[in-house]
Every structure is written in C-alpha cells, then in structure tokens.
Design a protein around this motif. Structure first.
Motif, PDB file in Angstrom:
ATOM      1  N   ALA A  95      52.172  72.665  61.909  1.00 52.36           N
ATOM      2  CA  ALA A  95      53.150  73.515  62.346  1.00 52.36           C
ATOM      3  C   ALA A  95      53.364  73.292  63.929  1.00 52.36           C
ATOM      4  CB  ALA A  95      52.714  75.100  62.242  1.00 52.36           C
ATOM      5  N   ILE A  96      54.663  73.402  64.243  1.00 53.61           N
ATOM      6  CA  ILE A  96      54.839  73.123  66.066  1.00 53.61           C
ATOM      7  C   ILE A  96      53.868  74.122  66.758  1.00 53.61           C
ATOM      8  CG2 ILE A  96      56.600  73.541  67.470  1.00 53.61           C
ATOM      9  CD1 ILE A  96      58.762  72.786  65.277  1.00 53.61           C
ATOM     10  N   PRO A 133      61.626  59.531  67.048  1.00 60.57           N
ATOM     11  CA  PRO A 133      62.949  59.601  66.846  1.00 60.57           C
ATOM     12  C   PRO A 133      63.433  60.972  66.334  1.00 60.57           C
ATOM     13  CG  PRO A 133      61.798  58.082  65.689  1.00 60.57           C
ATOM     14  CD  PRO A 133      60.973  58.558  66.398  1.00 60.57           C
ATOM     15  N   PRO A 134      64.605  61.173  66.387  1.00 57.77           N
ATOM     16  CA  PRO A 134      65.176  62.686  65.703  1.00 57.77           C
ATOM     17  C   PRO A 134      64.808  62.581  64.260  1.00 57.77           C
ATOM     18  CG  PRO A 134      67.080  61.352  66.379  1.00 57.77           C
ATOM     19  CD  PRO A 134      65.807  60.631  66.916  1.00 57.77           C
ATOM     20  N   PRO A 135      64.495  63.825  63.531  1.00 58.25           N
ATOM     21  CA  PRO A 135      64.371  63.922  62.169  1.00 58.25           C
ATOM     22  C   PRO A 135      65.612  63.770  61.364  1.00 58.25           C
ATOM     23  CG  PRO A 135      64.337  66.152  63.070  1.00 58.25           C
ATOM     24  CD  PRO A 135      64.474  65.106  64.163  1.00 58.25           C
ATOM     25  N   ASN A 136      65.452  62.983  60.143  1.00 57.59           N
ATOM     26  CA  ASN A 136      66.370  62.614  59.370  1.00 57.59           C
ATOM     27  C   ASN A 136      67.085  64.052  58.643  1.00 57.59           C
ATOM     28  OD1 ASN A 136      66.511  60.003  59.657  1.00 57.59           O
ATOM     29  ND2 ASN A 136      65.191  59.573  58.264  1.00 57.59           N
ATOM     30  N   ASN A 137      66.138  64.917  58.446  1.00 61.18           N
ATOM     31  CA  ASN A 137      66.503  66.134  58.017  1.00 61.18           C
ATOM     32  C   ASN A 137      66.016  67.314  58.705  1.00 61.18           C
ATOM     33  OD1 ASN A 137      67.249  64.956  55.436  1.00 61.18           O
ATOM     34  ND2 ASN A 137      65.039  64.675  55.000  1.00 61.18           N
ATOM     35  N   PRO A 138      66.759  68.114  59.372  1.00 62.29           N
ATOM     36  CA  PRO A 138      66.416  69.131  60.301  1.00 62.29           C
ATOM     37  C   PRO A 138      65.779  70.316  59.475  1.00 62.29           C
ATOM     38  CG  PRO A 138      68.706  69.077  60.077  1.00 62.29           C
ATOM     39  CD  PRO A 138      68.170  68.191  59.379  1.00 62.29           C
ATOM     40  N   MET A 139      64.984  71.082  60.183  1.00 61.37           N
ATOM     41  CA  MET A 139      64.318  72.363  59.497  1.00 61.37           C
ATOM     42  C   MET A 139      65.206  73.208  59.031  1.00 61.37           C
ATOM     43  SD  MET A 139      61.096  73.374  61.994  1.00 61.37           S
ATOM     44  CE  MET A 139      61.458  72.921  63.495  1.00 61.37           C
ATOM     45  N   SER A 140      64.842  73.877  58.127  1.00 61.69           N
ATOM     46  CA  SER A 140      65.542  74.909  57.318  1.00 61.69           C
ATOM     47  C   SER A 140      65.371  76.113  58.190  1.00 61.69           C
ATOM     48  CB  SER A 140      65.154  75.148  55.939  1.00 61.69           C
ATOM     49  OG  SER A 140      63.706  75.551  55.557  1.00 61.69           O
ATOM     50  N   ALA A 141      66.255  77.195  57.898  1.00 63.02           N
ATOM     51  CA  ALA A 141      66.305  78.477  58.536  1.00 63.02           C
ATOM     52  C   ALA A 141      64.665  78.925  58.168  1.00 63.02           C
ATOM     53  CB  ALA A 141      67.308  79.280  57.939  1.00 63.02           C
ATOM     54  N   ARG A 143      62.094  77.416  57.314  1.00 65.68           N
ATOM     55  CA  ARG A 143      60.924  76.899  58.149  1.00 65.68           C
ATOM     56  C   ARG A 143      60.928  77.370  59.546  1.00 65.68           C
ATOM     57  NH1 ARG A 143      56.093  73.760  57.326  1.00 65.68           N
ATOM     58  NH2 ARG A 143      55.993  72.709  59.534  1.00 65.68           N
ATOM     59  N   ILE A 144      62.060  77.480  60.162  1.00 65.46           N
ATOM     60  CA  ILE A 144      62.017  77.942  61.702  1.00 65.46           C
ATOM     61  C   ILE A 144      61.466  79.311  61.839  1.00 65.46           C
ATOM     62  CG2 ILE A 144      63.821  78.536  63.562  1.00 65.46           C
ATOM     63  CD1 ILE A 144      65.536  76.364  62.469  1.00 65.46           C
ATOM     64  N   ARG A 145      61.403  80.340  60.950  1.00 68.23           N
ATOM     65  CA  ARG A 145      60.949  81.567  60.625  1.00 68.23           C
ATOM     66  C   ARG A 145      59.761  81.315  60.791  1.00 68.23           C
ATOM     67  NH1 ARG A 145      59.330  84.833  56.650  1.00 68.23           N
ATOM     68  NH2 ARG A 145      59.189  86.954  56.999  1.00 68.23           N
ATOM     69  N   TRP A 146      58.991  80.281  60.087  1.00 67.57           N
ATOM     70  CA  TRP A 146      57.574  80.356  59.638  1.00 67.57           C
ATOM     71  C   TRP A 146      57.283  79.973  60.908  1.00 67.57           C
ATOM     72  CZ3 TRP A 146      54.208  76.210  59.336  1.00 67.57           C
ATOM     73  CH2 TRP A 146      52.940  76.530  58.666  1.00 67.57           C
ATOM     74  N   LEU A 178      50.994  83.977  56.669  1.00 67.85           N
ATOM     75  CA  LEU A 178      50.096  83.141  57.087  1.00 67.85           C
ATOM     76  C   LEU A 178      49.212  82.384  56.157  1.00 67.85           C
ATOM     77  CD1 LEU A 178      48.748  85.402  60.251  1.00 67.85           C
ATOM     78  CD2 LEU A 178      50.467  83.037  60.151  1.00 67.85           C
ATOM     79  N   ALA A 179      48.719  83.134  54.971  1.00 66.10           N
ATOM     80  CA  ALA A 179      48.030  82.361  54.008  1.00 66.10           C
ATOM     81  C   ALA A 179      48.708  81.201  53.231  1.00 66.10           C
ATOM     82  CB  ALA A 179      47.441  83.387  52.961  1.00 66.10           C
ATOM     83  N   LYS A 180      49.893  81.189  53.207  1.00 67.17           N
ATOM     84  CA  LYS A 180      50.707  80.241  52.406  1.00 67.17           C
ATOM     85  C   LYS A 180      51.144  79.068  53.222  1.00 67.17           C
ATOM     86  CE  LYS A 180      53.168  83.656  49.575  1.00 67.17           C
ATOM     87  NZ  LYS A 180      54.596  84.060  49.423  1.00 67.17           N
ATOM     88  N   ARG A 181      51.349  78.062  52.857  1.00 69.35           N
ATOM     89  CA  ARG A 181      51.885  76.821  53.621  1.00 69.35           C
ATOM     90  C   ARG A 181      53.345  77.207  53.959  1.00 69.35           C
ATOM     91  NH1 ARG A 181      50.053  70.904  51.905  1.00 69.35           N
ATOM     92  NH2 ARG A 181      47.870  71.067  51.543  1.00 69.35           N
ATOM     93  N   GLY A 182      53.740  76.468  55.096  1.00 71.30           N
ATOM     94  CA  GLY A 182      55.141  76.706  55.494  1.00 71.30           C
ATOM     95  C   GLY A 182      56.187  76.146  54.568  1.00 71.30           C
ATOM     96  N   PRO A 183      57.351  76.696  54.656  1.00 67.96           N
ATOM     97  CA  PRO A 183      58.265  76.110  53.760  1.00 67.96           C
ATOM     98  C   PRO A 183      58.847  74.667  54.409  1.00 67.96           C
ATOM     99  CG  PRO A 183      59.177  77.866  55.076  1.00 67.96           C
ATOM    100  CD  PRO A 183      57.874  77.920  55.255  1.00 67.96           C
ATOM    101  N   ARG A 184      59.177  73.792  53.610  1.00 64.06           N
ATOM    102  CA  ARG A 184      59.670  72.575  53.715  1.00 64.06           C
ATOM    103  C   ARG A 184      61.184  72.489  54.526  1.00 64.06           C
ATOM    104  NH1 ARG A 184      56.000  68.865  53.490  1.00 64.06           N
ATOM    105  NH2 ARG A 184      54.429  69.280  52.051  1.00 64.06           N
TER     106      ARG A 184
END
Length: 184
Positions: A95-96, A133-141, A143-146, A178-184
């Motif tokens: 996670a960031i 380098p910048p990501p090929n696939n930006p984060m989903s909404a 994922r950003i929430r998480w 918090l117990a779950k993995r973050g969304p892709r």
C-alpha cells in the motif's frame, strides 16, 4: 545471475533477512549468499532485534507483517543502531501508505511480494534516485479509497478506533476493510 555483485556490495556484506515464512526466508538467504552477501535470518521481530543488538547488519530485507509485530519497528531499530544500513521493506500487502511510512522511517526501498532475489539485490545495491516509469494501468477508484484508508491508519499509529473516528466510519467496518487485501 551471471555478474558478480560482490564488488558492488561494499566492505560489509552482512545481511539480515526477516520474514515469518521460514521456507521463503531460507530460500532467499541461500540466493543472496550466492550473490555475495552474508545473510542471517530471523522469523520474528524479537529475533531480529536481538540480532541487530548483537551485530547491526549493513543490509536488511524486512517483511512488513510478522507474527509478533510490525516490520517497521525493525526498520526503526536498525536505523538507530546503524544509520548507514540499506533496508528494503518486503510485503505481500503493498500500500502507498505503508511504503511512505517505511521510507520515512529509513527504508531504502519498498518491494511487493512476489519479489525474487534479483529484485531484492537490485533494490539493495541501487544508488540512482530516478522515479520509476508511470504505471500502465492507473489505480481504480476502489483502490484509491483503500489507499486513503491505509494512509490515515498509518498516520494514526495503526490505531483502529482513532482511524475510524477520523474517517467517520464504524470501527468494525474499518476492521473488516483492514483485514482484506486491497482491490486491484
């Protein structure tokens, strides 16, 4: 790996590997030894802190989540004992927020599992300050929430109740997130 890293490692090849997965840490230890490091392995925060107290290593690879604590505590402890150590935080729960926290506490780099010995070696020996380098696939909404939740959680010193209050969430809902993995 065909090229010899021992000339890039420096005068002290000591390496501490900390992960609660014994099979993974032993396999990584053997691979790092072949690359010129002198690894010691620890399976817990307590074991790692004892090894750091005895002989602080020049290099370390530390898992973020351990059975008896948090890998960032090891980063902090090693940084106090050996400020010049190159420390990589390795985790399956990237996670960031935790990456930022790890770097602020003194980690040299942050790698998400699965990372192989080549990735770890490159991170330990890297001296360039270039941005990736910048990501090929930006984060989903989602994922950003998480990521935002993880950031606030770290800022609240991993206190679930305080994080829930600041995010205006129910504590149990936050615990489930918090117990779950973050969304892709």
């Amino acid at each position: 790996m065909s090229d010899n890293n021992s000339d890039k490692i420096g005068p002290d090849p000591s390496l501490l590997l900390v992960d609660d997965d014994a099979i993974f840490v032993n396999r990584l230890g053997r691979a790092m030894e072949k690359r010129g490091f002198k690894p010691r392995t620890a399976l817990s925060v307590a074991e790692a802190e004892q090894m750091i107290a005895e002989a602080p290593p020049a290099y370390a690879v530390v898992d973020l989540r351990l059975e008896d604590g948090h890998g960032l505590d090891i980063v902090d402890h090693l940084r106090e004992r050996r400020p010049d150590a190159r420390i990589i935080v390795l985790t399956g729960y990237g996670a960031i927020a935790t990456a930022v926290a790890a770097v602020k506490m003194g980690a040299t780099d942050y790698l998400a599992k699965p990372a192989d010995a080549n990735d770890v070696t490159s991170a330990l020996l890297s001296t360039k300050e270039a941005l990736p380098p910048p990501p090929n696939n930006p984060m989903s909404a989602d994922r950003i929430r998480w990521e935002h939740i993880q950031r606030v959680f770290e800022q609240c010193d991993r206190n679930v109740s305080e994080t829930a209050r600041r995010l205006h969430m129910h504590r149990r809902t936050l615990q489930r997130i918090l117990a779950k993995r973050g969304p892709r």
